[in-house]
Design a protein around this motif. Structure first.
Motif, PDB file in Angstrom:
ATOM      1  N   ALA A 133       1.447  -3.412  -0.269  1.00  0.00           N
ATOM      2  CA  ALA A 133       1.487  -3.184   1.177  1.00  0.00           C
ATOM      3  C   ALA A 133       0.452  -2.158   1.601  1.00  0.00           C
ATOM      4  CB  ALA A 133       2.882  -2.727   1.604  1.00  0.00           C
ATOM      5  N   GLY A 136      -3.375  -3.721   0.490  1.00  0.00           N
ATOM      6  CA  GLY A 136      -3.708  -4.882   1.307  1.00  0.00           C
ATOM      7  C   GLY A 136      -4.192  -6.111   0.577  1.00  0.00           C
ATOM      8  N   LEU A 138      -2.925  -9.095  -1.335  1.00  0.00           N
ATOM      9  CA  LEU A 138      -1.575  -9.645  -1.422  1.00  0.00           C
ATOM     10  C   LEU A 138      -1.488 -10.951  -2.195  1.00  0.00           C
ATOM     11  CD1 LEU A 138      -0.453  -9.055   2.289  1.00  0.00           C
ATOM     12  CD2 LEU A 138      -0.386  -7.450   0.365  1.00  0.00           C
ATOM     13  N   GLN A 142      -6.254 -15.354  -0.021  1.00  0.00           N
ATOM     14  CA  GLN A 142      -5.848 -14.460   1.060  1.00  0.00           C
ATOM     15  C   GLN A 142      -6.631 -14.754   2.330  1.00  0.00           C
ATOM     16  OE1 GLN A 142      -4.452 -10.434   0.269  1.00  0.00           O
ATOM     17  NE2 GLN A 142      -6.310  -9.690   1.246  1.00  0.00           N
ATOM     18  N   TRP A 375       6.597  -5.913  -0.388  1.00  0.00           N
ATOM     19  CA  TRP A 375       5.291  -5.544  -0.943  1.00  0.00           C
ATOM     20  C   TRP A 375       5.211  -4.052  -1.254  1.00  0.00           C
ATOM     21  CZ3 TRP A 375       5.957  -9.128   2.946  1.00  0.00           C
ATOM     22  CH2 TRP A 375       5.509 -10.422   2.683  1.00  0.00           C
ATOM     23  N   PRO A 380       2.064   0.331   5.743  1.00  0.00           N
ATOM     24  CA  PRO A 380       1.175  -0.754   5.300  1.00  0.00           C
ATOM     25  C   PRO A 380      -0.266  -0.525   5.751  1.00  0.00           C
ATOM     26  CG  PRO A 380       3.159  -1.626   6.351  1.00  0.00           C
ATOM     27  CD  PRO A 380       3.120  -0.157   6.634  1.00  0.00           C
ATOM     28  N   THR A 384      -2.457  -5.654   6.425  1.00  0.00           N
ATOM     29  CA  THR A 384      -1.379  -6.281   5.661  1.00  0.00           C
ATOM     30  C   THR A 384      -0.518  -7.236   6.494  1.00  0.00           C
ATOM     31  OG1 THR A 384      -1.265  -4.567   3.959  1.00  0.00           O
ATOM     32  CG2 THR A 384       0.747  -5.817   4.357  1.00  0.00           C
ATOM     33  N   ARG A 387      -2.047 -10.680   6.828  1.00  0.00           N
ATOM     34  CA  ARG A 387      -2.448 -11.411   5.635  1.00  0.00           C
ATOM     35  C   ARG A 387      -1.305 -12.143   4.941  1.00  0.00           C
ATOM     36  NH1 ARG A 387      -6.671  -6.961   2.953  1.00  0.00           N
ATOM     37  NH2 ARG A 387      -8.309  -7.241   4.555  1.00  0.00           N
TER      38      ARG A 387
END
Length: 433
Positions: A133, A136, A138, A142, A375, A380, A384, A387
C-alpha cells in the motif's frame, strides 16, 4: 501434530479484524502485526539496532533467541517461491539438511505472505521495509494512469500494444517511481557496509532500477549461477569480517521451476537438494571463523506456488456478461486479478462473479479491502487507490483468470492467499553457534 503444524495452524486461525472479517477460511489472512514477511525487514534492522522501514518487527520468538552477544553482520537470502509447505516436505526427506540446521540452532517458523503473494510487490517490500500500500507496486500487471497503460512491472513495459520500449524510455523516472528508498541507503548512513546480489540478467531490469535507485553501483553485484552467487556472498562476508555489514541476495530458480512444472516433488526436491548442499558447503562451512563471528544468516521467501490445471483457467472472453462490465483487461495476477469496472456496473459485475464464478474466486470490494489493510497498514501511496481497480478476486485452489490464452501454460502460479502460496518460511541462524 508436530510443532511446525501447530505454528501453521495458529497462523491460519489468527484472523485479525477488520481484514479477517472479509477473507473466509481457508484463505490466509496477511498478518502485518508481526507474523508476516512484511515484518522481516524491520526485524533485520532491529537485530542491527537500526530502524528499517515502517513496519513492526516479527514476534520476538522469531529472532530474540539469536541476539546473545550481539549481531554485527547479516547475510539475507530472498529465495523466490520457497513456499513453507514444499520446503517442509523437502526437509522431511532431506535429513542431512534438517540435522545441519538443528545443529546450528536455526529458528524455522512460518509467516504469512503479504498481498498479493507475488514477487513484484513482495521483493520491493523486503528491500524497502514498507508494505505494498505504501510503495504502490501491487502486482505483476498494473494499471498506470499516469501513462495510460497496463504495464508489466518487472520489465516496466506496456503489456499490450506495439510500443516495444520501456516506460523509462517513455519518461518514467526510477528515482520518483516509488515514494520510498531501498534500505541500503539507511544501512549505509548508519555505517553498515551494504551489498546486494541479484542475477546479472536482471541487474538492470525496470523493477531493479526502481528498487535500487541511488544505491552506489559498486554495492550492486550481478551473478551468473547459484555457485557464483554463493562464491560472491562468501567473498563479501570475508571482506566485511571485521566491521558491521549487510549482504542481501535474491535467488529466483524455485519460481522458474515451479512455473514450468508446478511444485511437484520430482523437480522441486532436486532443486532443493542442490540449493541446500551449496548453501551448506559453499557458503556457511567455507567461511572463516572471523566471518562467522556475530553473523546472522536469514532466509525467507516472497510466496509459494499453487498448481493450476487447464480446466480451471477461466478466460474472460468466455464470459461476455463479465467482459461487458470491464473498462480494461484484468490486471494484477491471474490468481489475484484486479477488475476495473465501467461506471455504474460494479454491483452487476460482483453479482456475476458470485453467482457464476463463486466456485473459483472470492470477490472483495477494492476500497473496502484497502481500508481493511489488505495491502498493509499505513497511509497509502497516492496512486495506490487508482491501481487496484474496483473489485479484487482471490483464487480458490487451482483457479486462475486470464484475459487471453498464454503462449506457454504456467502450471505453478501465485498471487492469491491459498495456504500453499501464502505461507512462507523464516529461517534464521547464527553462524558462530
Amino acid at each position: 501434530m508436530t510443532n511446525t503444524d501447530d505454528l501453521v495452524a495458529s497462523l491460519l486461525d489468527r484472523r485479525p479484524s477488520p481484514l479477517g472479517d472479509l477473507i473466509p477460511k481457508p484463505f490466509v489472512v496477511p498478518q502485518y502485526d508481526g507474523y508476516s514477511v512484511a515484518n522481516a525487514t524491520a526485524t533485520l534492522g532491529a537485530c542491527l539496532n537500526i530502524p528499517l522501514g515502517t513496519m513492526p518487527p516479527l514476534d520476538a520468538a522469531y529472532w530474540h533467541p539469536l541476539l546473545g552477544g550481539g549481531i554485527d553482520r547479516i547475510i539475507f537470502l530472498i529465495v523466490d517461491a520457497l513456499g513453507w509447505q514444499r520446503m517442509q516436505q523437502a526437509l522431511a526427506a532431506d535429513t542431512r539438511t534438517a540435522t545441519w540446521l538443528a545443529e546450528y540452532g536455526a529458528i524455522i517458523r512460518p509467516m504469512t505472505a503479504l498481498f498479493p503473494s507475488t514477487t513484484t510487490a513482495t521483493t520491493l517490500s523486503l528491500w524497502t521495509g514498507v508494505p505494498p500500500a505504501q510503495h504502490g507496486i501491487l502486482g505483476y500487471l498494473q494499471w498506470l494512469r499516469e501513462f495510460g497503460v497496463v504495464a508489466n512491472m518487472i520489465g516496466l513495459k506496456p503489456w499490450l500494444g506495439a510500443f516495444d520500449g520501456t516506460l523509462i524510455d517513455a519518461g518514467l523516472d526510477p528515482a520518483n517511481a516509488i515514494p520510498v528508498r531501498n534500505i541500503g541507503h539507511t544501512l549505509l548512513a548508519f555505517g553498515v557496509d551494504t551489498h546486494i546480489l541479484i542475477g546479472a540478467h536482471i541487474l538492470n531490469s525496470g523493477l531493479s532500477q526502481i528498487t535500487f535507485d541511488g544505491v552506489p553501483q559498486e554495492r550492486l553485484h550481478g551473478y551468473a549461477s547459484l555457485g557464483d552467487c554463493f562464491s560472491i556472498l562468501r567473498d563479501l562476508a570475508e571482506q566485511t569480517a571485521h566491521h558491521p555489514a549487510f549482504i542481501g541476495a535474491y535467488w529466483p530458480d524455485f519460481d522458474t521451476l515451479s512455473h514450468i512444472h508446478g511444485p511437484t516433488p520430482r523437480h522441486w526436491d532436486a532443486e532443493w537438494a542442490m540449493f541446500a548442499y551449496m548453501l551448506r558447503t559453499q557458503l556457511v562451512e567455507s567461511l572463516s571463523p572471523a566471518a562467522r563471528r556475530r553473523t546472522l544468516l536469514v532466509i525467507t521467501a516472497d510466496h509459494g506456488h499453487n498448481t493450476v490445471t487447464p480446466e480451471r483457467v477461466i478466460e474472460v472472453g468466455q464470459h461476455p456478461d463479465l467482459a461487458e462490465c470491464l473498462r480494461i483487461p484484468p490486471t494484477g495476477d491471474s490468481r489475484a486479478p484486479y477488475l476495473f469496472v465501467r461506471e455504474g456496473m460494479k454491483a452487476q459485475a460482483r453479482a456475476y462473479i458470485e453467482e457464476v464464478l463463486g466456485h473459483a474466486f472470492h470477490v472483495l470490494d477494492a476500497q473496502e479491502a484497502l481500508h481493511a489493510g489488505l495491502w498493509g497498514p499505513g497511509t497509502p501511496m497516492v496512486e495506490t487507490p487508482h491501481r487496484m481497480g474496483d473489485l479484487v478476486l482471490l483464487g480458490y485452489d487451482g483457479y486462475a483468470l486470464e484475459y487471453r490464452q498464454r503462449e506457454f501454460f504456467l502450471v505453478g502460479r501465485h498471487g492469491s492467499l491459498w495456504p500453499d502460496e501464502a505461507i512462507v518460511p523464516w529461517i534464521a541462524m547464527r553462524l558462530d553457534a
